[in-house]
Write an enzyme that holds these catalytic residues in place. Structure first.
Site, PDB file in Angstrom:
ATOM      1  N   GLU A 200       0.840  -1.194   0.000  1.00  0.00           N
ATOM      2  CA  GLU A 200       0.000   0.000   0.000  1.00  0.00           C
ATOM      3  C   GLU A 200       0.873   1.240   0.000  1.00  0.00           C
ATOM      4  OE1 GLU A 200      -2.383   0.017   3.476  1.00  0.00           O
ATOM      5  OE2 GLU A 200      -3.882  -1.375   2.692  1.00  0.00           O
ATOM      6  N   ARG A 292     -14.424  -9.719  14.614  1.00  0.00           N
ATOM      7  CA  ARG A 292     -14.480 -10.158  16.008  1.00  0.00           C
ATOM      8  C   ARG A 292     -14.685  -8.934  16.889  1.00  0.00           C
ATOM      9  NH1 ARG A 292      -9.612  -8.062  17.433  1.00  0.00           N
ATOM     10  NH2 ARG A 292      -7.888  -8.249  15.955  1.00  0.00           N
TER      11      ARG A 292
END
Length: 665
Positions: A200, A292
């Site tokens: 990135e 999560r």
């Protein structure tokens, strides 16, 4: 609602889930490794089952064994907490196949977001903004090098299956790329069993802002506002807060909408977190989604008055979301920090050992403690060294920061080293107070947050001395009550002698430096002398939490705790000084190893050996790489010279203080 729930985790999060289950009347089933037989989550649960050896691969990562326990114990659902099996698609699917509810998203959603590369491709299709880069399947070195050139430098290498800062490297020029790639792949393989990476464009001075999302089985998805996590060290979050001091209402709405779009793209169910990287001009980009519950979820709970674990349980049971988006209303400001067993002065080296003393602030409406250990427990080498999470709340950010400073001041950990003093400096630093911190600030300016080896001010040293004297005197008086004549001069603690005034030597140690203070007087009135400095102390009193006294006529109160082994003082700037008591007339300098060897700083596994006998090396040259407590440690040459022997091999597990490399004397 479920009647029996198994918690497939340990430590703080297991205790956290158990507390909610108990409030809801749910029977809790814990599992534990060989290192956790006496752990707090085992003691808190209604029942607990052993699942293997101390290492995670021998216990908490053994999904088949945990499922067998679930069957035998009659568990209707499994809560995976965070870490371990919480984002493991195979385990989630195995739970479903066994007829046991997995308290988390569907396996397909975990799959879709479990790979950073696949997640970015999916987000691209749903118009969620992305940072320019490469997330393709071809992972050959040549392709990655060419894609790095196209992306441009500086760039970030990230483990495709990663999280928590593992397998991440910043590369500022092409010459650094090959070594950084190998290191990231090695760490990714160790942490996730997957060497794939993504590339990135590195956004300079970015902020890290994440949004809590929730979805249910009825097709509803909402967000529960943001958490700012820009205070980071080596990609590990250090301080988290909500609301973000950076966002305005318009930007918050845009990011919240993008977070919901990301969750809807994978038909998300349960608790999740969509993480964004935010540029200084406010432009934001999707970074990843954690499928999560997050470690920092309590700050969201404190501002919204919700229990997100209860939401998880109800949604997994098939109930709809308790609130619609327009019913989500935040109040006040919340901040979380994590108390770790680590040594900030030694590059945050993780620690282990028995918690000889663990003093934490009393819980209240403004202070919350989420912990997994108590005094007397042991922080082991096998797991994350977090001791507790400290969460504070108040009506606005300035008052919440002051609550944080006060709460940290009330903390004391004796045994393994801790990061409390580091957190205290963080909570007072201007970039935090003014809300200007970015994700790289701590790494660029770490020295601003460390106490170092500075000599304490005379007033601080004298205050510690007074506290030590008062403590000694109280101990002697208490002991004298059992003597035949408690009023005898021999029962006094003022060094009384026939024919001359008493003198006592108080010896204190700080950062390995010894201080001897000469003291005359008793019962709160003293004349103190150290080097060229002297002071007259009058009316000193210690109430257990602070010392009040007149120093040369100036009245002052200092936060201070003292016992027979140590004195901890906070100076006028709020900085912590933790003195050790030392023998008054005995001092032996510890004989060091000089610069002739490298020893293991803690137990761990050697993952790379970069030197051999006969090599000539330079001071600071990296010779070995060691993995311990979920992180890589680079072991470097203490001086220039020739290597005589190397006693460690790649893949070998070594104990603390084992000699790994010897230099030719």
């Amino acid at each position: 609602m479920f009647e029996r729930v198994l918690i497939a985790n340990r430590g703080e999060i297991a205790c956290r889930v158990i507390r909610t289950c108990r409030r809801l009347g749910i029977h809790t089933i814990a599992v534990y490794s060989g290192a956790d037989a006496n752990a707090q989550h085992v003691r808190l649960a209604d029942e607990a089952w052993p699942i293997g050896g101390p290492r995670p691969t021998e216990s908490y990562l053994r999904g088949d064994v945990i499922l067998e326990v679930a069957r035998k114990s009659g568990a209707q659902a499994i809560h995976p907490g965070y870490g371990f099996l919480s984002e493991n698609t195979a385990f989630a699917r195995a739970c479903t196949d066994a007829g046991i509810a997995f308290i988390g998203p569907r396996p397909a959603s975990i799959d879709a977001m479990g790979s950073k590369a696949a997640a970015k491709a999916l987000m691209e299709k749903h118009s969620v903004p992305l940072v320019p880069g490469y997330h393709g399947d071809d992972q050959s070195d040549d392709v990655l090098r060419e894609q790095a050139r196209r992306t441009g430098f500086p760039l970030m290498i990230k483990a495709a299956a990663g999280g928590g800062g593992k397998g991440m490297r910043i590369v500022r020029n092409e010459n650094e790329f090959a070594d950084a790639l190998a290191s990231a792949q090695r760490e990714a393989a160790s942490a996730f069993g997957d060497t794939r990476v993504i590339l990135e464009r590195y956004v300079e001075h970015p902020r890290h802002i994440e949004f809590q999302v929730f979805g249910d089985t009825h097709g509803n998805v909402i967000h529960l506002n943001e958490r700012e996590c820009s205070a980071q060290r080596r990609y590990q979050k250090v301080l988290e807060e909500t609301p973000s001091p950076f966002l305005d209402d318009a930007r918050r709405a845009a990011m919240g909408a993008a977070a919901v779009a990301a969750a809807k793209a994978v038909d998300y169910v349960g608790a999740g977190t969509v993480e964004f990287i935010v540029a200084q001009d406010g432009e934001f980009f999707f970074m990843e989604m954690n499928t999560r519950l997050q470690v920092e979820h309590p700050v969201t709970e404190e501002t919204l008055g919700l229990d997100l674990v209860e939401w998880q349980l109800r949604i997994a049971f098939g109930e709809p979301l308790p609130l619609a988006q327009d019913a989500v209303h935040a109040r006040g400001h919340a901040i979380e920090v994590r108390l770790y067993s680590e040594d900030p002065e030694q590059n945050f080296l993780p620690g282990s050992g028995k918690l000889l003393k663990l003093r934490l602030p009393a819980p209240s409406r403004h202070v919350r403690i989420d912990g997994g250990v108590i005094e007397g427990d042991t922080v082991t080498i096998f797991y994350d060294p977090m001791i507790a999470k400290l969460i504070v709340w108040d009506v606005d950010r300035p008052q919440a920061l002051q609550r944080l400073r006060d709460a940290l001041m009330a903390c004391e950990i004796v045994g393994p080293k801790s990061n409390i003093a580091f957190l205290e400096r963080l909570a007072r630093h201007p970039v935090v107070v003014e809300g200007r911190i970015d994700t790289g600030y701590l790494d660029r300016h770490l020295d601003e947050f460390l106490a170092g080896q500075a000599t304490p001010a005379d007033r601080v040293l004298f205050a510690a001395t007074v506290a030590a004297l008062l403590h000694e005197e109280r101990a002697v008086v208490a002991g004298a009550q059992d003597r035949a004549d408690p009023h005898s001069p021999w029962s006094r603690a003022d060094a009384w002698r026939v024919g001359h005034a008493g003198k006592r030597i108080v010896a204190l140690s700080l950062h390995g430096q010894r201080f001897e203070v000469e003291a005359h007087g008793h019962d709160g009135d003293y004349h103190l002398h150290h080097g060229e400095a002297t002071t007259e102390v009058r009316g000193a009193r210690h109430d257990g939490a602070s010392l009040s006294a007149r120093f040369d006529g100036e009245s002052q109160r200092l936060p201070l705790t003292a016992d027979a082994a140590r004195v901890t003082v906070h100076d006028a700037l709020g900085h912590r000084h933790a003195f050790e008591r030392a023998a008054a007339f005995a001092w032996a300098a510890k004989e060091g190893a000089g610069g002739n060897q490298i020893v293991a700083p803690m137990p761990g596994r050697i993952v790379l050996v970069k030197a051999k006998p006969g090599d000539t090396v330079q001071e600071g040259q990296e010779l070995l790489v060691m993995e311990a407590m979920k992180m890589e440690l680079a072991l470097k040459a203490p001086r220039a010279g020739a290597i005589e022997s190397v006693s460690a091999a790649q893949g070998e597990f070594v104990e603390a203080d084992a000699i790994l490399v010897r230099f030719v004397p």
